[in-house]
Structures are given as structure tokens and as C-alpha cells.
Design an enzyme around this catalytic site. Structure first.
Site, short mmCIF file in Angstrom:
data_model
loop_
_atom_site.label_atom_id
_atom_site.label_comp_id
_atom_site.label_asym_id
_atom_site.label_seq_id
_atom_site.Cartn_x
_atom_site.Cartn_y
_atom_site.Cartn_z
N CYS A 79 0.84 -1.20 0.00
CA CYS A 79 0.00 0.00 0.00
C CYS A 79 0.88 1.25 0.00
CB CYS A 79 -0.91 -0.02 1.22
SG CYS A 79 -1.95 1.45 1.38
N CYS A 85 0.05 5.90 7.40
CA CYS A 85 -1.27 5.51 7.92
C CYS A 85 -1.09 4.58 9.12
CB CYS A 85 -2.06 4.82 6.81
SG CYS A 85 -3.63 4.13 7.37
N CYS A 88 -2.51 -0.23 9.34
CA CYS A 88 -1.76 -1.49 9.17
C CYS A 88 -0.50 -1.46 10.02
CB CYS A 88 -1.37 -1.72 7.72
SG CYS A 88 -2.76 -1.86 6.60
N CYS A 166 -6.15 2.57 -0.08
CA CYS A 166 -6.02 1.64 1.04
C CYS A 166 -5.94 0.23 0.48
CB CYS A 166 -7.19 1.77 2.01
SG CYS A 166 -7.10 0.57 3.37
N GLN A 291 -18.47 -9.88 10.80
CA GLN A 291 -17.03 -10.06 10.58
C GLN A 291 -16.57 -9.25 9.38
OE1 GLN A 291 -14.88 -11.57 12.45
NE2 GLN A 291 -16.04 -12.98 13.72
N TYR A 320 -23.10 -14.22 22.54
CA TYR A 320 -22.59 -13.11 21.74
C TYR A 320 -22.75 -13.42 20.25
CZ TYR A 320 -20.29 -12.58 26.27
OH TYR A 320 -20.03 -12.50 27.63
N GLU A 341 -27.50 -12.15 22.34
CA GLU A 341 -26.76 -10.94 21.97
C GLU A 341 -27.38 -9.75 22.67
OE1 GLU A 341 -24.39 -8.27 20.89
OE2 GLU A 341 -23.94 -10.23 20.01
N ASP A 387 -18.20 -15.93 21.64
CA ASP A 387 -17.56 -15.06 20.65
C ASP A 387 -17.73 -13.62 21.09
OD1 ASP A 387 -16.40 -13.93 18.46
OD2 ASP A 387 -17.92 -14.55 17.02
N CYS A 414 -10.85 -12.27 19.27
CA CYS A 414 -10.01 -11.40 18.45
C CYS A 414 -8.99 -10.67 19.30
CB CYS A 414 -10.88 -10.39 17.68
SG CYS A 414 -11.84 -9.29 18.75
#
Length: 458
Positions: A79, A85, A88, A166, A291, A320, A341, A387, A414
Site C-alpha cells: 500500500c 497511515c 496497518c 487503502c 465479521q 454473543y 446478543e 464469541d 479477536c
């Protein structure tokens, strides 16, 4: 008397540094006279010259200005905006090394935070194409040298910068960004300034149905400017016909941490777009979580189904559950799935998704996991899937789902740190064994890690 730590560097110093390893954020770690220095965009084994930009009590942070040797794992970023930026972190690292780093990040978090050693971690599942995979973009609107841009923030900063392109966002999101800014300039819109409290637009949010080609646009503003935005929406749709839905979100409170504001107005087209993952279609609203990597989502959901080992029998609880994605995948292999949820809008979408796909063996509940689970019409469950958001699960929620005595507990995370914290509680205090860990790379070129953990009750 507590001995004062001597800091051998100050901002502006230029030092020579050997990079020994990486921290969990992908920054290089070196020692200067025994003092820890973090440097982004460098790799282990490299000798760098760095200028010190920030000094804290126990570490400093610098910026590499020269290197006299390069790691074999280094490669040219894909990129053109990478150097400025903050979106990333790992584009300077080849993809094989990125996957290795992510597996090691999970192992280290489990060892350091969870006191869990010798785990069975599988080779990570990566992507074939690591560009243009993100289906959701949140572009801050900024003014740079008097010109309006939709850009991103600098690393570790709230300073907005323009970008050329991007490499991670889906091409349709980038197309919308370019045309929207053209229109916004033509209509004399101004970027909102938190300092002066003036201006119109805060953010441009673009959501893409990667496998359907449908695009949703949400313009976050500082005031209700629906009349102007309706004209802008008409112009945008003429230039980007893939746009099927346009909203305005009004955010008045600067202290509101969410990108979306307090009010939401539907301006054009459908109120929900669709995305297709595997055999299922999913309805997506502006407020709901989905996601960000549609390609890898199918890999992730199938891994959860594989770990569930349900084979058409038993019950599952999907805590979740969001818009019900994992619930629908599990419904293929079990008699009943209960999804929970806290977001009412997500539960509305989950129920609509079940109807849309002809799934009749799911029930969805809106509320807190710790309050809903004790009131489910079951006392035990064969499988529980967790999750949670990045903050992980609180102990009340964990105790509630563990009271169901699931034979198999599947944790999708995550965030390796909160994953390790929660696994420590489940393993050390509730007698579960970690059978297998699988990293599914949902976020190539960043340090973010998606992990699926299979646990069984001893």
C-alpha cells in the site's frame, strides 16, 4: 526510598539499536543501555538507527531512519499509504512471517497471562489474497491544506491524514470514498472540527457485501443535514450504482466513543444489505456487527462447526451471537441453537436471517449473557460457543454458561490477552482442558489475531 529509574534517552536522540524480537503490536523491541525501546516497521535481527520520539518511565518509542541490514522476512509494503497511515502494522513483513508471528502471539499470551503451557496449536489458516479483503471501512473526514479528504489516522494519533489508496479495503469501498469526496467538495461540505465545533461531516462508513456486490453508505455528521445529504446520495448512486443503501448518522456528543452517532436516518434504498457466506445469506444493518473479512468468515464458521462435533444431535448455545452467523452454521448440525446478543438490532437481524434462510431450529434472545442463560428452556447444553467483543467475557457470563455443563466449549476471540485471561479461569478453576487452538487470519497485514479454541470438560 524507591530508586529512580535512569532513562538513558530523551526525545530527539538518535541511537543505534539491534532489534531482538516483536511485541504483541508488531513493533520491534530493542535494548539501549538496558532500556527498552519500541520501533515500528522493523524486524528481528535488523540493526537500525532510530530517532527517539517518546519517553516513558520504563520504555521509549522511536522511529527508524536507517538500517544497515535487512531481515529475509522483510518485503515491500503493498500500500502506498503504509508509511503514514496507522491502520496497518505488518505490511513490511512477508505473509509467512506474519502468520508465524500471530501464532506466537497467542502462545505467549497464554503462557504469560493465562499460565497455560504446552498447547496444541495448529498451523494458522491464511488467505490467498491479502489485499482488499475488508468489507467495512470507517474513513475520518479531514481537511488537509484547505482540501477535504476521507483518510485515516496516523499511528498512535488522532491526527487525520489523506491517503492515496487503502490496500486493505474492498475496491468498492475505495470507489465510494473517491466519489463521495468529489461530491462533498462540489457541495462545499466541511470536515467537523472538535476544536472549533464547526463543520458538517465526521466520518464516512462503507459496508460491502463482498459476495453480493451490495454497498451501504453511512455518513456521520455533526448536525441534521438530511436535505443536503439526500442530494449527495443521489449523485453518489449515479456514479456508483452498487450503492443500494444510504443513511445519515447524527453524532452530537464529542465524548461518545462510538463512530456512529445518537440518531440514525434512512435516506435512500434498502434499510439492510445482504452478504452471502457459504450457503447462507445475512442481512446487515448500520448498527450491527459482522465479521470484516467475508472470505475468511466461512473458514472460521466451518471451524466452529467442526469443533462442535454435533452430528445432527444435541443442543448448542451461541453466546454473543451478533446477527446469528455462527448460529445458522451450527443449526445444520444440531437439533436446537439458542443465540444470545445484547444488541436488540442484531437480534432482529438474527431472527430475520433465520427466516430468510429457512432455518427453524434457532431461538434468539436480546440481553446480557449472564442474565439470559439461567432463563433458557434448558438446564444443560452439549456445546457452548463464546464469541465476545475484544474485552472478553466477565466472570458472571462465564459462570452462567459453565453452569450448563457443556461437554465442549468453543471460544472465538479477536484479542489474545483477554482470551488468555478467560481461558485461565475456565481451565484452572472449572476443570476444562484445551484440546486444540486454531488461528484463522481474518486481518492480514495487521497485528490483530482471530483465534478458535476447543475445550472439553474433564
Amino acid at each position: 526510598m524507591k530508586r529512580k529509574l535512569v532513562r538513558p534517552v530523551k526525545p530527539g536522540d538518535v541511537i543505534q539499536l539491534k532489534i531482538n524480537n516483536l511485541n504483541h503490536s508488531g513493533e520491534g523491541v530493542g535494548k539501549y543501555e538496558g532500556f527498552t525501546v519500541f520501533v515500528p516497521s522493523v524486524l528481528p535481527g535488523e540493526n537500525v538507527q532510530a530517532v527517539i520520539e517518546e519517553v516513558k518511565s520504563r520504555y521509549a518509542r522511536g522511529r527508524a531512519i536507517h538500517s544497515d541490514n535487512f531481515s529475509k522476512e522483510r518485503e515491500e509494503p503493498c500500500c502506498s499509504s503504509y508509511a503514514k497511515c496507522g491502520g496497518c502494522h505488518l505490511q513490511h513483513m512477508n505473509y509467512e512471517a506474519q502468520l508465524k508471528f500471530k501464532n506466537q502471539t497467542v502462545i505467549e499470551a497464554l503462557r504469560r497471562i493465562g499460565k497455560i503451557e504446552k498447547v496444541n496449536i495448529c498451523p494458522p489458516i491464511g488467505m490467498k489474497d491479502i489485499r482488499g479483503y475488508r468489507n467495512k471501512a470507517e474513513y475520518p473526514i479531514i481537511e488537509y491544506n484547505g482540501t477535504l479528504y476521507a483518510g485515516f489516522f496516523k499511528q498512535r494519533s488522532k491526527e487525520g491524514i489523506p491517503i492515496d489508496d487503502c490496500g486493505l479495503q474492498h475496491p468498492l469501498a475505495e470507489k465510494v470514498r473517491r466519489y463521495f469526496i468529489e461530491i462533498a467538495r462540489e457541495m462545499k461540505f466541511k470536515a467537523y472540527s472538535m476544536e472549533t465545533k464547526r463543520g458538517h461531516i465526521r466520518h464516512l462508513i462503507v459496508r460491502v457485501g463482498v459476495f453480493t456486490g451490495e454497498v451501504m453508505v453511512v455518513v456521520v455528521t455533526a448536525a441534521d443535514i438530511r436535505a443536503q445529504l439526500k442530494r449527495a446520495a443521489k449523485e453518489l448512486i449515479e456514479r456508483v450504482p452498487e450503492v443500494k443503501s444510504v443513511f445519515q448518522s447524527v453524532k452530537i456528543n464529542d465524548r461518545n466513543p462510538n463512530v456512529l452517532g445518537e440518531k440514525l436516518y434512512h435516506l435512500y434504498g434498502k434499510k439492510r444489505i445482504t452478504e452471502k457466506i457459504g450457503p447462507f445469506e445475512f442481512l446487515i444493518s448500520p448498527e450491527t456487527f459482522f465479521q470484516v473479512n467475508s472470505v475468511q468468515s466461512e473458514v472460521l464458521f466451518n471451524k466452529v462447526v467442526e469443533y462442535s462435533k454435533l452430528e445432527g444431535k444435541g443442543t448448542a448455545v451461541d453466546a454473543y451471537c451478533g446477527v446469528g452467523a455462527i448460529s445458522l452454521f451450527l443449526a445444520q448440525k444440531t437439533q436446537k441453537v439458542y443465540g444470545i446478543e445484547i444488541s436488540k438490532k442484531s437480534i432482529e437481524n438474527a431472527r430475520a436471517n433465520a427466516v430468510l434462510n429457512g432455518i427453524k431450529n434457532t431461538e434468539f434472545y436480546a440481553g446480557d449473557v449472564s442474565e439470559i442463560v439461567p432463563n433458557l428452556p434448558i438446564k444443560e447444553s452439549d456445546v457452548v460457543v463464546l464469541d465476545p467483543p475484544r474485552g472478553g467475557c466477565d466472570k458472571k457470563a462465564l459462570n452462567a454458561v459453565l453452569a450448563l455443563k457443556p461437554q465442549r466449549l468453543i471460544y472465538v476471540s479477536c484479542n489474545p490477552s483477554t482470551l488468555a485471561r478467560d481461558l485461565s479461569f475456565i481451565v484452572h478453576e472449572h476443570g476444562y482442558k484445551i484440546e486444540e487452538i486454531q488461528v484463522v487470519d481474518m486481518f492480514p497485514n495487521t497485528y490483530h489475531v482471530e483465534t478458535v479454541v476447543l475445550m472439553s470438560r474433564l
